[in-house]
Design an enzyme around this catalytic site. Structure first.
Site, short mmCIF file in Angstrom:
data_model
loop_
_atom_site.label_atom_id
_atom_site.label_comp_id
_atom_site.label_asym_id
_atom_site.label_seq_id
_atom_site.Cartn_x
_atom_site.Cartn_y
_atom_site.Cartn_z
CE LYS A 1 -0.06 3.04 4.86
NZ LYS A 1 0.03 3.18 6.24
N GLY B 1 2.56 2.03 10.64
CA GLY B 1 3.73 3.08 10.53
C GLY B 1 4.40 3.50 12.07
CD GLU C 1 -3.42 -2.39 7.27
OE1 GLU C 1 -2.38 -2.73 6.50
OE2 GLU C 1 -3.95 -1.42 7.02
CB SER D 1 5.29 -2.20 11.79
OG SER D 1 4.89 -0.91 12.19
CD GLU E 1 -2.81 5.37 6.73
OE1 GLU E 1 -2.83 5.45 5.58
OE2 GLU E 1 -1.88 4.79 7.44
CG ASN F 1 -1.59 1.02 1.44
OD1 ASN F 1 -1.83 2.19 0.44
ND2 ASN F 1 -2.28 1.47 2.35
CG HIS G 1 -5.84 1.92 5.17
ND1 HIS G 1 -5.46 2.86 6.27
CD2 HIS G 1 -4.75 0.97 5.03
CE1 HIS G 1 -4.10 2.56 6.52
NE2 HIS G 1 -3.69 1.51 5.97
P1 13P Z 1 2.92 0.04 7.63
O1 13P Z 1 3.47 -1.06 6.91
O2 13P Z 1 3.93 1.31 7.10
O3 13P Z 1 2.95 0.12 9.05
O4 13P Z 1 1.68 0.36 7.25
C1 13P Z 1 0.77 -0.84 7.03
C2 13P Z 1 -0.41 -0.22 6.47
O5 13P Z 1 -1.29 0.62 6.81
C3 13P Z 1 -0.93 -0.99 5.01
O6 13P Z 1 -2.00 -0.87 4.62
#
Ligand code: 13P
Length: 257
Positions: free
Chosen positions: A15, A177, A171, A217, A101, A13, A99
Protein backbone atom coordinates in the site's frame (compact mmCIF):
# COMPACT_ATOMS: atom_id res chain seq x y z
CA UNK A 1 -9.97 -29.64 -8.51
CA UNK A 2 -6.31 -30.18 -8.06
CA UNK A 3 -3.79 -27.61 -6.93
CA UNK A 4 -1.03 -29.10 -9.04
CA UNK A 5 -2.52 -27.37 -12.08
CA UNK A 6 -1.93 -23.89 -10.72
CA UNK A 7 0.72 -21.70 -9.16
CA UNK A 8 0.75 -20.74 -5.51
CA UNK A 9 1.42 -17.02 -5.24
CA UNK A 10 2.03 -15.13 -2.02
CA UNK A 11 1.90 -11.42 -2.82
CA UNK A 12 2.52 -8.58 -0.42
CA UNK A 13 0.70 -5.31 -0.90
CA UNK A 14 2.72 -2.58 0.73
CA UNK A 15 0.00 0.00 0.00
CA UNK A 16 1.38 3.51 0.68
CA UNK A 17 4.07 2.41 3.13
CA UNK A 18 7.88 2.19 3.20
CA UNK A 19 10.40 4.15 1.10
CA UNK A 20 12.91 3.23 -1.59
CA UNK A 21 15.76 3.42 0.93
CA UNK A 22 14.00 0.92 3.21
CA UNK A 23 13.94 -1.74 0.49
CA UNK A 24 17.49 -3.09 0.71
CA UNK A 25 17.52 -3.77 4.46
CA UNK A 26 14.00 -5.20 4.22
CA UNK A 27 14.98 -7.64 1.48
CA UNK A 28 18.14 -8.68 3.30
CA UNK A 29 16.09 -9.59 6.34
CA UNK A 30 13.42 -11.28 4.25
CA UNK A 31 15.97 -13.30 2.29
CA UNK A 32 17.41 -14.73 5.49
CA UNK A 33 13.93 -15.93 6.51
CA UNK A 34 12.44 -17.09 3.22
CA UNK A 35 12.24 -20.84 2.71
CA UNK A 36 13.62 -22.36 -0.48
CA UNK A 37 10.50 -23.27 -2.39
CA UNK A 38 9.89 -24.22 -5.97
CA UNK A 39 6.13 -24.40 -5.52
CA UNK A 40 5.44 -20.86 -4.35
CA UNK A 41 6.06 -17.56 -6.06
CA UNK A 42 6.73 -14.64 -3.75
CA UNK A 43 5.76 -11.19 -4.97
CA UNK A 44 5.83 -7.69 -3.50
CA UNK A 45 3.48 -5.08 -4.93
CA UNK A 46 4.97 -1.73 -4.04
CA UNK A 47 4.32 1.97 -4.78
CA UNK A 48 5.45 2.96 -8.29
CA UNK A 49 8.43 5.03 -7.20
CA UNK A 50 9.76 2.11 -5.13
CA UNK A 51 9.59 -0.38 -8.02
CA UNK A 52 13.15 0.21 -9.36
CA UNK A 53 14.67 -0.29 -5.88
CA UNK A 54 12.60 -3.44 -5.40
CA UNK A 55 13.64 -4.79 -8.80
CA UNK A 56 17.30 -4.29 -7.89
CA UNK A 57 17.17 -5.78 -4.39
CA UNK A 58 14.45 -8.36 -4.99
CA UNK A 59 16.16 -10.10 -7.91
CA UNK A 60 18.64 -11.88 -5.76
CA UNK A 61 15.98 -13.08 -3.34
CA UNK A 62 13.81 -14.23 -6.29
CA UNK A 63 11.05 -11.79 -5.39
CA UNK A 64 8.63 -10.98 -8.19
CA UNK A 65 7.78 -7.31 -8.36
CA UNK A 66 4.32 -5.90 -8.82
CA UNK A 67 2.62 -2.52 -9.09
CA UNK A 68 -0.49 -1.51 -7.17
CA UNK A 69 -2.36 0.27 -9.94
CA UNK A 70 -2.09 1.16 -13.62
CA UNK A 71 -3.68 3.55 -16.07
CA UNK A 72 -6.28 2.22 -18.48
CA UNK A 73 -4.73 4.44 -21.15
CA UNK A 74 -1.86 3.40 -23.39
CA UNK A 75 -0.08 6.77 -23.34
CA UNK A 76 -0.64 10.52 -23.64
CA UNK A 77 -1.83 13.53 -21.69
CA UNK A 78 -2.86 11.82 -18.45
CA UNK A 79 -0.91 13.66 -15.75
CA UNK A 80 0.04 11.50 -12.81
CA UNK A 81 -0.75 8.19 -14.51
CA UNK A 82 1.60 5.24 -15.06
CA UNK A 83 1.03 3.02 -18.09
CA UNK A 84 1.25 -0.75 -18.44
CA UNK A 85 3.98 -0.23 -21.04
CA UNK A 86 6.08 1.67 -18.47
CA UNK A 87 5.65 -1.14 -15.94
CA UNK A 88 6.52 -3.77 -18.55
CA UNK A 89 9.60 -1.83 -19.60
CA UNK A 90 10.86 -1.84 -16.00
CA UNK A 91 10.38 -5.61 -15.73
CA UNK A 92 7.24 -5.66 -13.58
CA UNK A 93 5.38 -8.97 -13.83
CA UNK A 94 2.29 -8.37 -11.66
CA UNK A 95 -0.04 -5.51 -10.89
CA UNK A 96 -3.01 -5.24 -8.54
CA UNK A 97 -6.22 -3.86 -10.03
CA UNK A 98 -9.56 -3.13 -8.39
CA UNK A 99 -8.33 -3.11 -4.82
CA UNK A 100 -11.25 -2.11 -2.58
CA UNK A 101 -9.28 0.95 -1.41
CA UNK A 102 -9.08 2.19 -5.01
CA UNK A 103 -12.73 1.35 -5.58
CA UNK A 104 -13.67 3.30 -2.45
CA UNK A 105 -11.30 6.28 -2.42
CA UNK A 106 -10.93 6.73 -6.19
CA UNK A 107 -14.40 5.67 -7.26
CA UNK A 108 -13.09 2.91 -9.49
CA UNK A 109 -15.90 1.05 -11.23
CA UNK A 110 -16.01 -2.57 -12.35
CA UNK A 111 -15.83 -1.29 -15.90
CA UNK A 112 -12.59 0.58 -15.15
CA UNK A 113 -11.13 -2.46 -13.37
CA UNK A 114 -11.80 -4.49 -16.51
CA UNK A 115 -10.11 -1.88 -18.71
CA UNK A 116 -7.06 -1.80 -16.45
CA UNK A 117 -6.80 -5.60 -16.45
CA UNK A 118 -6.89 -5.58 -20.26
CA UNK A 119 -4.24 -2.85 -20.41
CA UNK A 120 -1.94 -5.03 -18.27
CA UNK A 121 -2.59 -8.19 -20.28
CA UNK A 122 -1.69 -6.34 -23.47
CA UNK A 123 1.74 -5.80 -21.90
CA UNK A 124 2.24 -9.28 -20.55
CA UNK A 125 1.67 -8.32 -16.92
CA UNK A 126 -0.44 -10.53 -14.65
CA UNK A 127 -3.37 -8.58 -13.23
CA UNK A 128 -4.18 -9.45 -9.63
CA UNK A 129 -7.89 -8.67 -9.80
CA UNK A 130 -9.39 -7.91 -6.38
CA UNK A 131 -13.01 -8.62 -5.55
CA UNK A 132 -14.80 -8.66 -2.22
CA UNK A 133 -18.04 -7.90 -0.46
CA UNK A 134 -18.80 -5.37 2.27
CA UNK A 135 -19.98 -6.45 5.71
CA UNK A 136 -23.44 -5.18 4.86
CA UNK A 137 -23.59 -7.31 1.73
CA UNK A 138 -22.43 -10.36 3.67
CA UNK A 139 -25.01 -9.81 6.38
CA UNK A 140 -27.72 -9.46 3.76
CA UNK A 141 -26.72 -12.80 2.23
CA UNK A 142 -25.59 -11.13 -0.99
CA UNK A 143 -21.92 -12.21 -0.95
CA UNK A 144 -21.93 -14.64 -3.85
CA UNK A 145 -24.27 -12.50 -5.97
CA UNK A 146 -21.97 -9.53 -5.62
CA UNK A 147 -18.77 -11.53 -6.16
CA UNK A 148 -20.27 -13.13 -9.26
CA UNK A 149 -21.09 -9.71 -10.64
CA UNK A 150 -17.61 -8.35 -9.87
CA UNK A 151 -15.75 -11.33 -11.34
CA UNK A 152 -17.84 -11.38 -14.52
CA UNK A 153 -17.45 -7.64 -14.99
CA UNK A 154 -13.69 -7.74 -14.40
CA UNK A 155 -13.28 -10.56 -16.92
CA UNK A 156 -15.49 -9.08 -19.59
CA UNK A 157 -13.87 -9.53 -23.05
CA UNK A 158 -10.93 -11.39 -21.53
CA UNK A 159 -10.35 -14.54 -23.53
CA UNK A 160 -9.14 -17.99 -22.50
CA UNK A 161 -5.48 -17.38 -23.27
CA UNK A 162 -5.62 -14.15 -21.26
CA UNK A 163 -7.46 -15.47 -18.21
CA UNK A 164 -4.73 -18.08 -17.78
CA UNK A 165 -2.44 -15.19 -16.87
CA UNK A 166 -4.84 -13.60 -14.37
CA UNK A 167 -4.94 -13.99 -10.61
CA UNK A 168 -8.19 -13.38 -8.75
CA UNK A 169 -7.85 -12.16 -5.17
CA UNK A 170 -10.83 -12.56 -2.88
CA UNK A 171 -10.58 -9.81 -0.29
CA UNK A 172 -13.69 -9.32 1.85
CA UNK A 173 -13.68 -5.60 2.65
CA UNK A 174 -14.59 -6.21 6.29
CA UNK A 175 -11.44 -8.30 6.76
CA UNK A 176 -8.96 -5.77 5.32
CA UNK A 177 -6.77 -4.14 7.95
CA UNK A 178 -9.26 -5.01 10.67
CA UNK A 179 -7.61 -8.07 12.17
CA UNK A 180 -10.90 -9.83 11.44
CA UNK A 181 -10.00 -12.68 9.10
CA UNK A 182 -12.62 -14.63 7.22
CA UNK A 183 -12.75 -18.15 8.61
CA UNK A 184 -11.11 -20.77 6.43
CA UNK A 185 -14.60 -22.07 5.60
CA UNK A 186 -15.91 -18.63 4.60
CA UNK A 187 -12.84 -17.93 2.44
CA UNK A 188 -12.95 -21.38 0.83
CA UNK A 189 -16.64 -21.08 0.07
CA UNK A 190 -16.17 -17.85 -1.89
CA UNK A 191 -12.95 -18.97 -3.63
CA UNK A 192 -14.73 -22.16 -4.68
CA UNK A 193 -17.59 -20.02 -5.95
CA UNK A 194 -15.14 -17.91 -7.97
CA UNK A 195 -13.72 -21.06 -9.54
CA UNK A 196 -17.26 -22.15 -10.43
CA UNK A 197 -17.77 -18.81 -12.24
CA UNK A 198 -14.52 -19.41 -14.15
CA UNK A 199 -15.65 -22.95 -15.00
CA UNK A 200 -18.95 -21.72 -16.34
CA UNK A 201 -17.27 -19.06 -18.48
CA UNK A 202 -14.09 -20.81 -19.62
CA UNK A 203 -14.53 -24.53 -18.90
CA UNK A 204 -13.16 -26.87 -16.23
CA UNK A 205 -9.59 -27.19 -17.54
CA UNK A 206 -9.04 -23.51 -17.51
CA UNK A 207 -10.78 -22.94 -14.19
CA UNK A 208 -8.48 -25.38 -12.44
CA UNK A 209 -5.40 -23.55 -13.72
CA UNK A 210 -6.27 -20.07 -12.39
CA UNK A 211 -4.68 -18.95 -9.12
CA UNK A 212 -7.20 -17.63 -6.59
CA UNK A 213 -5.83 -15.81 -3.54
CA UNK A 214 -7.38 -14.86 -0.24
CA UNK A 215 -6.59 -11.49 1.33
CA UNK A 216 -7.73 -9.77 4.50
CA UNK A 217 -5.78 -9.90 7.78
CA UNK A 218 -3.83 -12.96 6.66
CA UNK A 219 -0.92 -13.43 9.03
CA UNK A 220 1.70 -15.87 10.22
CA UNK A 221 -0.83 -17.53 12.52
CA UNK A 222 -3.82 -18.06 10.27
CA UNK A 223 -2.05 -18.55 6.91
CA UNK A 224 -1.58 -22.30 7.17
CA UNK A 225 -5.25 -23.07 7.67
CA UNK A 226 -6.36 -20.69 4.94
CA UNK A 227 -3.78 -21.95 2.45
CA UNK A 228 -4.73 -25.56 3.14
CA UNK A 229 -8.19 -24.97 1.63
CA UNK A 230 -8.64 -26.66 -1.75
CA UNK A 231 -9.48 -23.49 -3.69
CA UNK A 232 -7.15 -21.01 -1.98
CA UNK A 233 -3.91 -20.84 -3.94
CA UNK A 234 -2.13 -18.04 -2.19
CA UNK A 235 -2.56 -14.79 -0.37
CA UNK A 236 -2.61 -11.04 -0.89
CA UNK A 237 -1.13 -9.64 2.26
CA UNK A 238 -1.19 -6.07 3.54
CA UNK A 239 0.05 -5.40 7.08
CA UNK A 240 2.01 -8.63 7.53
CA UNK A 241 3.94 -8.01 4.28
CA UNK A 242 5.62 -5.02 5.94
CA UNK A 243 7.38 -7.30 8.44
CA UNK A 244 9.97 -9.61 6.87
CA UNK A 245 9.58 -12.35 9.49
CA UNK A 246 5.79 -12.43 9.27
CA UNK A 247 5.77 -12.33 5.49
CA UNK A 248 8.32 -15.16 5.29
CA UNK A 249 6.23 -17.18 7.74
CA UNK A 250 3.27 -16.95 5.35
CA UNK A 251 5.44 -18.20 2.47
CA UNK A 252 6.58 -21.04 4.75
CA UNK A 253 2.96 -21.93 5.41
CA UNK A 254 2.49 -22.74 1.70
CA UNK A 255 5.08 -25.51 1.98
CA UNK A 256 2.63 -27.33 4.24
CA UNK A 257 0.11 -27.71 1.42
P1 13P B 1 -4.33 -6.63 5.43
O1 13P B 1 -3.55 -7.90 5.25
O2 13P B 1 -3.57 -5.54 6.11
O3 13P B 1 -5.68 -6.90 6.03
O4 13P B 1 -4.62 -6.06 3.94
C1 13P B 1 -5.10 -6.91 2.99
C2 13P B 1 -5.07 -6.22 1.68
O5 13P B 1 -5.77 -5.26 1.46
C3 13P B 1 -4.12 -6.72 0.67
O6 13P B 1 -4.36 -6.16 -0.56
Amino acid sequence: MNKKYRKTVIAGNWKMNMTASAVKPFIEELKAELPKTKTCETVLCVPGVIIPAMLRSGKDAKIGVGGQDVSKYEKGAYTGEVSAEMLEDLGVKYCIVGHSERREYHNESDFLVNEKAKALLAHNITPIICVGESLEQREMGLTMDYITYQVKAALSDINEAQVRKCIIAYEPIWAIGTGKTATAEQAQEVCKGIRAILREKYGARLARSVTIQYGGSMNAKNAEELLAQPDIDGGLIGGASLKPKDFAAIVKATAQE
